[in-house]
Design a protein around this motif. Structure first.
Motif, PDB file in Angstrom:
ATOM      1  N   GLU A 454      60.195 -13.920  35.318  1.00  0.00           N
ATOM      2  CA  GLU A 454      59.545 -13.606  34.043  1.00  0.00           C
ATOM      3  C   GLU A 454      59.350 -14.896  33.259  1.00  0.00           C
ATOM      4  N   ASN A 455      58.246 -14.981  32.538  1.00  0.00           N
ATOM      5  CA  ASN A 455      58.044 -16.149  31.686  1.00  0.00           C
ATOM      6  C   ASN A 455      59.027 -16.112  30.529  1.00  0.00           C
ATOM      7  N   GLY A 456      59.644 -17.254  30.252  1.00  0.00           N
ATOM      8  CA  GLY A 456      60.617 -17.319  29.170  1.00  0.00           C
ATOM      9  C   GLY A 456      59.997 -17.413  27.793  1.00  0.00           C
ATOM     10  N   ILE A 457      58.668 -17.603  27.735  1.00  0.00           N
ATOM     11  CA  ILE A 457      57.971 -17.603  26.452  1.00  0.00           C
ATOM     12  C   ILE A 457      56.973 -16.442  26.448  1.00  0.00           C
ATOM     13  N   ASP A 458      56.499 -16.084  25.297  1.00  0.00           N
ATOM     14  CA  ASP A 458      55.629 -14.920  25.166  1.00  0.00           C
ATOM     15  C   ASP A 458      54.198 -15.267  25.586  1.00  0.00           C
ATOM     16  N   GLN A 459      54.066 -15.612  26.857  1.00  0.00           N
ATOM     17  CA  GLN A 459      52.767 -15.987  27.420  1.00  0.00           C
ATOM     18  C   GLN A 459      52.681 -15.486  28.859  1.00  0.00           C
ATOM     19  N   PRO A 460      51.488 -15.130  29.332  1.00  0.00           N
ATOM     20  CA  PRO A 460      51.346 -14.806  30.753  1.00  0.00           C
ATOM     21  C   PRO A 460      51.475 -16.071  31.601  1.00  0.00           C
ATOM     22  N   PHE A 461      51.690 -15.902  32.874  1.00  0.00           N
ATOM     23  CA  PHE A 461      51.636 -17.038  33.798  1.00  0.00           C
ATOM     24  C   PHE A 461      50.931 -16.588  35.072  1.00  0.00           C
ATOM     25  N   LEU A 462      50.509 -17.554  35.865  1.00  0.00           N
ATOM     26  CA  LEU A 462      49.776 -17.282  37.092  1.00  0.00           C
ATOM     27  C   LEU A 462      50.702 -17.435  38.294  1.00  0.00           C
ATOM     28  N   PHE A 463      50.575 -16.520  39.222  1.00  0.00           N
ATOM     29  CA  PHE A 463      51.336 -16.578  40.476  1.00  0.00           C
ATOM     30  C   PHE A 463      50.345 -16.641  41.619  1.00  0.00           C
ATOM     31  N   ASN A 464      50.452 -17.688  42.427  1.00  0.00           N
ATOM     32  CA  ASN A 464      49.531 -17.910  43.538  1.00  0.00           C
ATOM     33  C   ASN A 464      50.179 -17.387  44.817  1.00  0.00           C
ATOM     34  N   ALA A 465      49.736 -16.233  45.286  1.00  0.00           N
ATOM     35  CA  ALA A 465      50.346 -15.593  46.453  1.00  0.00           C
ATOM     36  C   ALA A 465      49.617 -16.002  47.727  1.00  0.00           C
ATOM     37  N   SER A 466      50.390 -16.303  48.750  1.00  0.00           N
ATOM     38  CA  SER A 466      49.826 -16.641  50.059  1.00  0.00           C
ATOM     39  C   SER A 466      50.881 -16.315  51.106  1.00  0.00           C
ATOM     40  N   VAL A 467      51.050 -14.994  51.386  1.00  0.00           N
ATOM     41  CA  VAL A 467      52.163 -14.541  52.217  1.00  0.00           C
ATOM     42  C   VAL A 467      51.668 -13.595  53.307  1.00  0.00           C
ATOM     43  N   GLU A 468      52.545 -13.290  54.231  1.00  0.00           N
ATOM     44  CA  GLU A 468      52.238 -12.403  55.362  1.00  0.00           C
ATOM     45  C   GLU A 468      53.322 -11.333  55.504  1.00  0.00           C
ATOM     46  N   ARG A 469      53.115 -10.456  56.487  1.00  0.00           N
ATOM     47  CA  ARG A 469      54.062  -9.375  56.803  1.00  0.00           C
ATOM     48  C   ARG A 469      54.141  -8.330  55.687  1.00  0.00           C
ATOM     49  N   VAL A 470      53.044  -8.143  54.941  1.00  0.00           N
ATOM     50  CA  VAL A 470      52.995  -7.085  53.941  1.00  0.00           C
ATOM     51  C   VAL A 470      52.496  -5.789  54.585  1.00  0.00           C
ATOM     52  N   ARG A 471      51.466  -5.889  55.410  1.00  0.00           N
ATOM     53  CA  ARG A 471      50.905  -4.709  56.079  1.00  0.00           C
ATOM     54  C   ARG A 471      51.491  -4.508  57.474  1.00  0.00           C
ATOM     55  N   PHE A 472      51.844  -5.611  58.149  1.00  0.00           N
ATOM     56  CA  PHE A 472      52.342  -5.524  59.522  1.00  0.00           C
ATOM     57  C   PHE A 472      53.712  -6.206  59.597  1.00  0.00           C
ATOM     58  N   PRO A 473      54.790  -5.435  59.449  1.00  0.00           N
ATOM     59  CA  PRO A 473      56.140  -6.029  59.431  1.00  0.00           C
ATOM     60  C   PRO A 473      56.553  -6.553  60.805  1.00  0.00           C
ATOM     61  N   ALA A 474      57.637  -7.306  60.807  1.00  0.00           N
ATOM     62  CA  ALA A 474      58.186  -7.843  62.051  1.00  0.00           C
ATOM     63  C   ALA A 474      58.696  -6.704  62.930  1.00  0.00           C
TER      64      ALA A 474
END
Length: 553
Positions: A454-474
């Motif tokens: 969570e952001n420690g100040i009252d502002q949004p922040f951006l999260f850059n996602a680049s991951v795998e194994r969300v639809r096809f697990p191990a």
């Protein structure tokens, strides 16, 4: 007398070989200690090695990643093709971040330093480290070609006869959002190789060596023969396997045909998906790197890694396939696909030597890459960019459980949350093992993690996602259960895609659940004491202990 002399010579060469490995390990540790990038300093995203005059890798540091080391093994040859040995002088240093001639994307600088001993060129030291920012688009998966992925440095002289190329340094500083860190990392690469040169000079003085030719031949021939001996013990034939990944807009299929013969092991990737418009494409050098690593894990794990031990492993892939992307394809996130190649290789080998092969792993690293403003004013110069490596679970092995929260197969370590929090106002409220995420089995898959930000100040922040194994697990095997799939959500309930730039609203929290590794064997065959220990440690739930593992007490 001759036999005794030969034996003494062999012992001497083995001692010098071990010493050479210690030289490059000190080289790598110098890079890790002096790097500015946290991913290098904290997580070890680097490589270091020494090469002979033909550009063949003689020794690599244990500290580092297979993707860097095994692709860097080819880079010195490319450097020498552009700057032949006879054109190099003491004090020269070469550099590139060409994805096809280096380690697969522009975020890696590869630096090569010729080593002169008593005025004679005798070896080369090379090293690579990940640069946190080299310009280009911020959202990793947005680039449509390599020219959008930041500064592209062809093979150039960074230092000539001891004088730094100030023009090139100015170009590097001008093309990054973190000029101090990027310039500092470049100098750390130079220093890394300088330490290697000094230590090798001391070693050659100590052993009375005039050159490394005899030692080089011994290392390469011994290593190659040792790997071939292991290969010749394997069943001969061809085995095929297909692995399906989440991909970006559509699933990606990786297909391999693995052939074992007395001459070596060849992996052909015909049938794999074509290059995609997003930047998860893989240059062939990186495909080779992780294919060789997967093979070495099973076939030759106790043999030192060098050009000789890598030689019996060969690959082929159609041009324009996702594992043989052609310039100018976007490749910044080549690790998304590349890190899954060991599981593809394991899928082939599982059909012939299952007693050696683990279940599938989480594979891709789950990085926390965040960006935003440090205050509500949101003015230029007030931005922050921070990142830290997090990991999932390794697949279960035939003889033991998979490691939890580990970077296999990358070798990159999870980074320090405390350091991450000093780089931004983002607070990590929770970071713990994800219960029940490891695939159940006689041997259990490693666990992923649950992380809450969570952001420690009252502002949004951006999260850059680049991951795998969300639809096809191990996948689990031989009765073992699959590992848990990864998940990205907001605390408020919204589900987030595994790839893309996400806005985390002020007051909300980002929940990251990294995937677990697959299990091996029937869960009810698991040792009862091991099940009780997992339950006691909170790694599995009471329901899983009873319903999946059959624990009744």
């Amino acid at each position: 007398m001759t036999e005794q002399h030969d034996q003494t010579g062999l012992i001497d060469r083995q001692i010098m070989w071990n010493r050479l490995i210690s030289v490059v390990e000190e080289q790598a540790m110098t890079l890790q200690r002096t790097a500015f990038s946290s991913i290098v300093r904290e997580s070890g995203d680097l490589s270091a090695g020494v090469f002979d005059l033909a550009g063949r890798m003689l020794a690599q540091a244990v500290t580092g990643t297979p993707g860097h080391v095994n692709s860097m093994a080819l880079a010195v040859g490319h450097m020498l093709a552009r700057h032949p040995a006879q054109t190099l002088a003491p004090g020269d240093v070469l550099i590139t971040n060409d994805p096809w001639l280096g380690t697969g994307h522009t975020y890696d600088f590869t630096v090569v330093t010729p080593f002169f001993y008593r005025g004679r060129l005798s070896a080369f030291f090379a090293c690579t480290s990940h640069i946190m920012d080299i310009g280009g688009v911020y959202q990793f998966t947005d680039s449509a070609d390599v020219f959008m992925e930041g500064l592209y440095i062809p093979i150039l002289k960074l230092v000539e006869a001891g004088r730094v190329n100030r023009t090139l340094m100015a170009m590097i500083r001008a093309n990054t959002r973190n000029p101090v860190d990027t310039e500092g990392d470049t100098y750390s690469l130079i220093a890394c190789n300088e330490v290697g040169c000094r230590r090798l000079e001391r070693m050659m003085d100590e052993f009375g060596l005039e050159d490394l030719e005899s030692l080089s031949s011994h290392i390469l021939e011994t290593s190659r023969n040792a790997v071939l001996t292991e290969i010749r013990r394997l069943p001969k034939g061809t085995w095929n396997h297909v692995l399906t990944l989440d991909g970006y807009e559509a699933p990606i299929h990786l297909q391999a045909s693995l052939t074992v013969s007395d001459r070596g092991i060849h992996v052909d990737f015909t049938g794999s998906s074509a290059t995609v418009r997003r930047n998860i494409n893989v240059p062939l050098c990186y495909t080779l790197a992780y294919t060789c690593f997967g093979l070495a894990c099973i076939v030759s794990r106790n043999i030192p890694n060098n050009a000789g031990s890598l030689a019996p492993f060969t690959i082929s892939a159609p041009e324009g396939s996702i594992v043989n992307a052609q310039k100018p394809a976007p490749v910044a996130c080549r690790h998304i696909v590349g890190l899954m190649l060991p599981d593809l290789v394991f899928g082939c080998l599982r059909q012939t030597i299952p007693e050696r092969v683990p279940a599938e792993s989480a594979g891709v690293l789950w990085g926390l890459n965040v960006r935003g403003y440090r205050s509500p004013r949101q003015i230029p110069g007030d931005e922050f960019t921070a990142g830290v490596v997090t990991t999932g679970g390794m697949g279960a092995l035939p003889s033991r459980d998979g490691l939890s929260a580990t970077g296999f197969p990358s070798g990159v370590r999870g980074g320090s949350i405390e350091i991450f929090e000093t780089q931004s106002p983002v607070i990590v409220w929770r970071k713990e093992f994800r219960r029940d995420s490891g695939g159940a089995g006689r041997t259990r898959g490693g666990l992923g993690q649950t992380i809450e930000l969570e952001n420690g100040i009252d502002q949004p922040f951006l999260f850059n996602a680049s991951v795998e194994r969300v639809r096809f697990p191990a996948k689990g095997f031989a009765g073992g259960r699959d590992g848990a799939a990864g998940r990205l959500t907001l605390r408020s309930g919204e589900k987030l895609a595994g790839k893309g730039l996400h806005v985390i609203p002020a007051g909300d929290r980002l929940l990251i659940r990294s995937p677990g590794g697959g299990g091996l064997g029937e869960p009810k065959e698991r040792n009862r004491d091991a099940v009780r220990e997992d339950l006691r440690e909170g790694l599995i739930s009471p329901d899983a202990a009873k319903d999946i593992y059959g624990l009744m007490d």
